[in-house]
Design a protein around this motif. Structure first.
Motif, PDB file in Angstrom:
ATOM      1  N   ASP A  63       0.473  -0.905  -0.342  1.00 42.90           N
ATOM      2  CA  ASP A  63       0.209  -0.098  -0.277  1.00 42.90           C
ATOM      3  C   ASP A  63       0.972   1.043   0.181  1.00 42.90           C
ATOM      4  O   ASP A  63       0.635   2.319   0.589  1.00 42.90           O
ATOM      5  CB  ASP A  63      -0.491  -0.115   1.594  1.00 42.90           C
ATOM      6  CG  ASP A  63      -1.711   0.801   1.182  1.00 42.90           C
ATOM      7  OD1 ASP A  63      -2.714   1.159  -0.088  1.00 42.90           O
ATOM      8  OD2 ASP A  63      -2.470   1.573   2.086  1.00 42.90           O
ATOM      9  N   GLU A  64       1.856   1.157  -1.147  1.00 42.94           N
ATOM     10  CA  GLU A  64       2.857   2.096  -1.094  1.00 42.94           C
ATOM     11  C   GLU A  64       3.166   3.446   0.649  1.00 42.94           C
ATOM     12  O   GLU A  64       3.434   3.735   0.445  1.00 42.94           O
ATOM     13  CB  GLU A  64       1.452   4.059  -1.497  1.00 42.94           C
ATOM     14  CG  GLU A  64       2.701   4.501  -2.289  1.00 42.94           C
ATOM     15  CD  GLU A  64       2.147   6.254  -2.723  1.00 42.94           C
ATOM     16  OE1 GLU A  64       2.567   6.919  -3.707  1.00 42.94           O
ATOM     17  OE2 GLU A  64       1.068   6.135  -2.257  1.00 42.94           O
ATOM     18  N   SER A  65       4.187   1.716   0.001  1.00 44.66           N
ATOM     19  CA  SER A  65       4.712   1.902   2.012  1.00 44.66           C
ATOM     20  C   SER A  65       6.237   3.094   1.424  1.00 44.66           C
ATOM     21  O   SER A  65       7.081   2.950   0.488  1.00 44.66           O
ATOM     22  CB  SER A  65       5.377   0.149   1.911  1.00 44.66           C
ATOM     23  OG  SER A  65       4.845  -0.103   2.333  1.00 44.66           O
ATOM     24  N   GLN A  68      -0.021  -0.516  -5.215  1.00 45.82           N
ATOM     25  CA  GLN A  68      -0.707   0.086  -5.130  1.00 45.82           C
ATOM     26  C   GLN A  68      -0.504   1.659  -4.184  1.00 45.82           C
ATOM     27  O   GLN A  68       0.034   1.707  -3.200  1.00 45.82           O
ATOM     28  CB  GLN A  68      -2.551  -0.686  -4.868  1.00 45.82           C
ATOM     29  CG  GLN A  68      -2.234  -0.657  -3.192  1.00 45.82           C
ATOM     30  CD  GLN A  68      -4.064  -0.656  -2.627  1.00 45.82           C
ATOM     31  OE1 GLN A  68      -4.346  -1.066  -2.970  1.00 45.82           O
ATOM     32  NE2 GLN A  68      -3.761  -0.279  -1.407  1.00 45.82           N
ATOM     33  N   LYS A  69      -1.500   3.020  -5.004  1.00 50.33           N
ATOM     34  CA  LYS A  69      -1.659   3.884  -4.040  1.00 50.33           C
ATOM     35  C   LYS A  69      -1.776   4.003  -2.825  1.00 50.33           C
ATOM     36  O   LYS A  69      -2.971   3.584  -3.162  1.00 50.33           O
ATOM     37  CB  LYS A  69      -1.714   4.856  -5.300  1.00 50.33           C
ATOM     38  CG  LYS A  69      -1.411   5.490  -6.389  1.00 50.33           C
ATOM     39  CD  LYS A  69       0.069   6.385  -6.196  1.00 50.33           C
ATOM     40  CE  LYS A  69       0.509   6.749  -7.294  1.00 50.33           C
ATOM     41  NZ  LYS A  69       1.710   7.611  -7.056  1.00 50.33           N
ATOM     42  N   ASN A  70      -1.548   4.468  -1.972  1.00 49.89           N
ATOM     43  CA  ASN A  70      -2.096   4.487  -0.565  1.00 49.89           C
ATOM     44  C   ASN A  70      -3.218   4.659  -0.481  1.00 49.89           C
ATOM     45  O   ASN A  70      -3.915   5.632  -0.357  1.00 49.89           O
ATOM     46  CB  ASN A  70      -0.844   5.346   0.622  1.00 49.89           C
ATOM     47  CG  ASN A  70      -1.588   5.366   1.730  1.00 49.89           C
ATOM     48  OD1 ASN A  70      -1.873   6.463   2.073  1.00 49.89           O
ATOM     49  ND2 ASN A  70      -0.656   3.869   2.630  1.00 49.89           N
ATOM     50  N   SER A  71      -4.305   3.424   0.014  1.00 51.07           N
ATOM     51  CA  SER A  71      -5.489   3.970   0.134  1.00 51.07           C
ATOM     52  C   SER A  71      -5.897   3.028   0.962  1.00 51.07           C
ATOM     53  O   SER A  71      -7.477   2.708   1.045  1.00 51.07           O
ATOM     54  CB  SER A  71      -5.830   2.521  -1.224  1.00 51.07           C
ATOM     55  OG  SER A  71      -5.304   3.910  -2.610  1.00 51.07           O
ATOM     56  N   GLY A  72      -4.966   2.347   1.990  1.00 50.74           N
ATOM     57  CA  GLY A  72      -5.858   1.655   3.779  1.00 50.74           C
ATOM     58  C   GLY A  72      -5.839   0.741   2.801  1.00 50.74           C
ATOM     59  O   GLY A  72      -5.697  -0.052   2.104  1.00 50.74           O
ATOM     60  N   GLY A  73      -5.907  -0.050   4.069  1.00 47.14           N
ATOM     61  CA  GLY A  73      -6.001  -1.736   4.354  1.00 47.14           C
ATOM     62  C   GLY A  73      -6.701  -2.606   3.898  1.00 47.14           C
ATOM     63  O   GLY A  73      -6.745  -3.703   3.704  1.00 47.14           O
ATOM     64  N   ASN A  98      -9.241  -6.620  -0.231  1.00 46.55           N
ATOM     65  CA  ASN A  98      -9.781  -6.509  -1.328  1.00 46.55           C
ATOM     66  C   ASN A  98      -9.506  -6.460  -2.851  1.00 46.55           C
ATOM     67  O   ASN A  98      -9.718  -7.941  -2.958  1.00 46.55           O
ATOM     68  CB  ASN A  98     -11.206  -5.384  -1.641  1.00 46.55           C
ATOM     69  CG  ASN A  98     -12.230  -4.917   0.122  1.00 46.55           C
ATOM     70  OD1 ASN A  98     -12.357  -6.319   0.315  1.00 46.55           O
ATOM     71  ND2 ASN A  98     -12.924  -4.667   0.163  1.00 46.55           N
ATOM     72  N   ARG A  99      -8.515  -5.971  -2.974  1.00 49.80           N
ATOM     73  CA  ARG A  99      -7.765  -6.256  -3.960  1.00 49.80           C
ATOM     74  C   ARG A  99      -7.378  -7.769  -3.827  1.00 49.80           C
ATOM     75  O   ARG A  99      -6.831  -8.567  -5.484  1.00 49.80           O
ATOM     76  CB  ARG A  99      -6.848  -4.509  -4.152  1.00 49.80           C
ATOM     77  CG  ARG A  99      -6.128  -4.726  -5.726  1.00 49.80           C
ATOM     78  CD  ARG A  99      -5.445  -3.686  -6.206  1.00 49.80           C
ATOM     79  NE  ARG A  99      -4.503  -3.545  -7.354  1.00 49.80           N
ATOM     80  CZ  ARG A  99      -4.089  -2.748  -7.400  1.00 49.80           C
ATOM     81  NH1 ARG A  99      -3.690  -1.480  -7.302  1.00 49.80           N
ATOM     82  NH2 ARG A  99      -3.630  -2.641  -9.170  1.00 49.80           N
ATOM     83  N   GLY A 100      -6.206  -8.019  -3.130  1.00 52.97           N
ATOM     84  CA  GLY A 100      -6.308  -9.554  -3.214  1.00 52.97           C
ATOM     85  C   GLY A 100      -6.121 -10.361  -3.322  1.00 52.97           C
ATOM     86  O   GLY A 100      -6.458 -10.971  -3.829  1.00 52.97           O
ATOM     87  N   LEU A 101      -7.893 -10.339  -2.298  1.00 51.98           N
ATOM     88  CA  LEU A 101      -8.499 -11.779  -2.832  1.00 51.98           C
ATOM     89  C   LEU A 101      -9.666 -11.528  -4.530  1.00 51.98           C
ATOM     90  O   LEU A 101      -9.910 -12.649  -4.473  1.00 51.98           O
ATOM     91  CB  LEU A 101     -10.301 -11.163  -1.666  1.00 51.98           C
ATOM     92  CG  LEU A 101      -9.941 -11.435  -0.227  1.00 51.98           C
ATOM     93  CD1 LEU A 101     -11.213 -10.412   0.708  1.00 51.98           C
ATOM     94  CD2 LEU A 101      -9.454 -12.446   0.038  1.00 51.98           C
ATOM     95  N   MET A 102      -9.640 -10.366  -5.017  1.00 53.16           N
ATOM     96  CA  MET A 102     -10.181 -10.411  -6.100  1.00 53.16           C
ATOM     97  C   MET A 102      -9.502 -10.901  -7.033  1.00 53.16           C
ATOM     98  O   MET A 102      -9.320 -11.548  -8.079  1.00 53.16           O
ATOM     99  CB  MET A 102     -10.208  -8.935  -6.901  1.00 53.16           C
ATOM    100  CG  MET A 102     -11.849  -8.033  -5.627  1.00 53.16           C
ATOM    101  SD  MET A 102     -13.389  -9.011  -5.751  1.00 53.16           S
ATOM    102  CE  MET A 102     -13.397  -9.400  -7.488  1.00 53.16           C
TER     103      MET A 102
END
Length: 614
Positions: free
Chosen positions: A42-44, A67-72, A77-81
């Motif tokens: 998440d854009e560390s 991904q651009k920093n968008s939160g956990g 969700n993106r990983g699950l999909m």
């Protein structure tokens, strides 16, 4: 659908370089074959991405999503999909998965054709495993269980973590059991919706997950550990409102009501924040009142008298009284009127606030039904006397000490129409050879055995534990949380911190002290013995910035005990500036002693982080 993997593990990463390798190691070494590891960065802004790339070169089953920093929630969700596994799970990148966890959970899922499998987590604090602190959450994982009717086990909703579970992907995704985008406390909305829609949930008692918790200034704060921030508070309320919405559509009215009541206690746990911040106080009371007003029969619950009084105060705008209850540990005597027992807490029959008597009435046998009238210890024995209202007709009372068989308490004849008295004596020579023993009172009432841990609040105000206890045998001590314990000797009675070293003076042990050491992770650092029960350790021998060092005593029988403060003087958390940074010597809420070193810049950074959302 044919799946490429048995399980997809989604790892949410944001600035966890310090613990990321330990997390990833726990995944690549799982005993279950055919695992897909999807790492969502998440854009560390630290070195997390470099670490992930190194692991990607070594393990072909690791995928990276940036991904651009968008939160956990968005990351999870993106990983699950993107997952290609038959089952899926999400974990946090500072935590650790037990080596055979996924093999056990996947096998159970396949054997039982389960939509969800839940395992038992433990806290992971400074390299040590500890039970989850919230007792009602532990009820969920107390034994193996299969749930096909969610209404038959509503306690399952105490568990809102996403990371100690695996989910059948073809169940989770079509039912849109995902985390609400942008929500900090997004795990519970996802998990509880999945519970409501699952046909079969399997619970196993095996430990599967180690949840890292931070107790020091050098650590980094997770969402759940920033609980007194206003933004987090608002997000908690938003999460609850979100869940109430789908419960009304998916659950029966009775289950919805039960779920709402389960969340009262959880919300009251963070009420301490109102003492620290005026804005937090206003937001908390307004949000809690809004939630409580939605709950039918709000006082018909298992919260107990004190918490129900707090609920009444919130609902009736008794803000000052509520603040007082949060600030203190309310206590008072039990009185008997017309065969009813009342707990005479503050504001009982106060004409100004007019709180109904029934909220003070003791309707069930609780720990406050027991009053300890004597508690003492000498060189040879431990003595306890207690009283219980005759109304409960206690058939038997016994004392529990650690692993010992319960010790029968004989009934004592007293000319008293209200209370029955019981007492017992225990020879110290018969106690098990362990360092710390919790005390329990076991009472048989209406043919039900009820067990209570002994707390200071159960002790009559006139009973004072002897401050001149014999330091060569056992001692009675009270922890910060009020727990009364029997503790073996060989512990701190004096200390000194200077710019070069820490010096400790310990009470002599009847068994004998072999050495004193401190520990960080798997590393032990030993103190020098200076004579006269004094031990010293120069900082240059062990201090590393940000590490927490827990202190231990090894007795000559090779029993290792946590070093505790049982001194003749009041212990105060102590800080000293050294060339290695600021060294802090402090006592944890469990009475254990630890050392941590921080720099000016790390303290500033932690201060800034804690105030970013204020």
């Amino acid at each position: 659908m044919r799946f490429k993997y048995k399980l997809s593990v989604v790892v949410i990463v944001y600035n966890t370089e310090r613990f990321l390798e330990e997390c990833l190691d726990s995944l690549v070494n799982q005993t279950l074959s055919d695992i897909e590891i999807i790492v969502v960065n998440d854009e560390s802004t630290d070195n997390s991405l470099d670490i992930i790339k190194q692991y990607r070169k070594l393990y072909s089953n690791i995928r990276i999503i940036n991904q651009k920093n968008s939160g956990g929630a968005v990351a999870g969700n993106r990983g699950l999909m993107a997952a290609k596994g038959e089952y899926v799970t999400i974990i946090d990148s500072d935590d650790v998965v037990v080596k055979n966890a996924y093999e056990k959970m996947y096998k159970k899922a396949k054997d039982e054709e389960a939509d969800i499998v839940i395992g038992r987590p433990m806290q992971y604090i400074d390299g040590e495993k500890k039970e989850i602190s919230y007792a009602k959450e532990r009820l969920v994982w107390a034994k193996d269980r299969i749930v096909t009717d969610i209404g038959s086990f509503p306690e399952i909703f105490y568990d809102g973590f996403y990371w100690n579970k695996i989910y059948r992907r073809d169940f989770l995704i079509p039912n849109e059991c995902l985390m609400p985008d942008g929500m900090l406390y997004a795990d519970r909305p996802m998990v509880h919706k999945a519970f409501l829609l699952a046909n079969k949930i399997v619970i196993i008692n095996d430990v599967v997950y180690l949840w890292r918790r931070y107790q020091n200034l050098g650590g980094q704060d997770s969402v759940t550990q920033l609980k007194f921030e206003v933004k987090n508070l608002l997000d908690r309320f938003e999460s609850l409102e979100y869940q109430f919405g789908y419960f009304n559509n998916l659950a029966s009215p009775s289950l919805t009501e039960t779920f709402m009541k389960h969340n009262i206690e959880r919300s009251l746990l963070i009420s301490q924040g109102i003492l620290e911040d005026e804005e937090f106080k206003e937001v908390y009371i307004e949000g809690m009142k809004k939630i409580l007003q939605k709950i039918p029969n709000v006082y018909d619950n298992d919260l107990g008298i004190t918490k129900n009084l707090m609920v009444y105060m919130i609902l009736n705008d008794l803000t000052e009284e509520f603040l007082n209850y949060v600030a203190m540990s309310p206590n008072g005597p039990i009185i008997v009127e017309n065969d009813k027992l009342y707990w005479e807490l503050p504001y009982f029959r106060d004409e100004k606030v007019k709180i109904p008597d029934h909220l003070f009435e003791i309707k069930e046998f609780i720990d406050r039904s027991i009053t300890i009238t004597k508690l003492s210890i000498n060189k040879t024995e431990f003595n306890i006397q207690l009283k219980i209202p005759k109304k409960y007709n206690a058939q038997s009372v016994s004392l529990g000490i650690a692993t010992m068989k319960s010790i029968y308490c004989k009934k004592v004849n007293h000319m008293d129409d209200v209370f029955d008295f019981f007492e017992t004596q225990v020879l110290l020579s018969t106690l098990p050879n362990i360092s710390v023993s919790d005390l329990y009172i076991n009472v048989l009432v209406d043919y039900r055995q009820i067990k209570f841990k002994v707390y200071k609040k159960m002790i009559n105000n006139e009973v004072l534990m002897d401050e001149k206890q014999d330091l060569t045998t056992r001692q009675l001590t009270v922890l910060k949380n009020g727990t009364v314990q029997l503790v073996k000797s060989g512990h701190l009675i004096d200390y000194n911190l200077n710019s070069d070293s820490i010096r400790l003076r310990l009470s002599p042990s009847s068994i004998g002290i072999k050495y004193v050491y401190c520990k960080a992770g798997n590393r032990n650092i030993y103190f020098y013995y200076r004579g006269d029960d004094i031990y010293e350790l120069p900082y240059e021998k062990f201090i590393e910035l940000g590490n927490v060092y827990k202190l231990y005593v090894l007795e000559k029988n090779n029993k290792s005990l946590s070093l505790r403060n049982l001194g003749t003087t009041t212990f105060e958390n102590t800080k000293v500036n050294t060339k290695f940074g600021r060294v802090s010597f402090y006592e944890t809420k469990n009475g254990n002693l630890s050392i941590v070193s921080t720099t000016f810049f790390s303290r500033c950074w932690n201060f800034i982080k804690s105030n970013l959302n204020k």
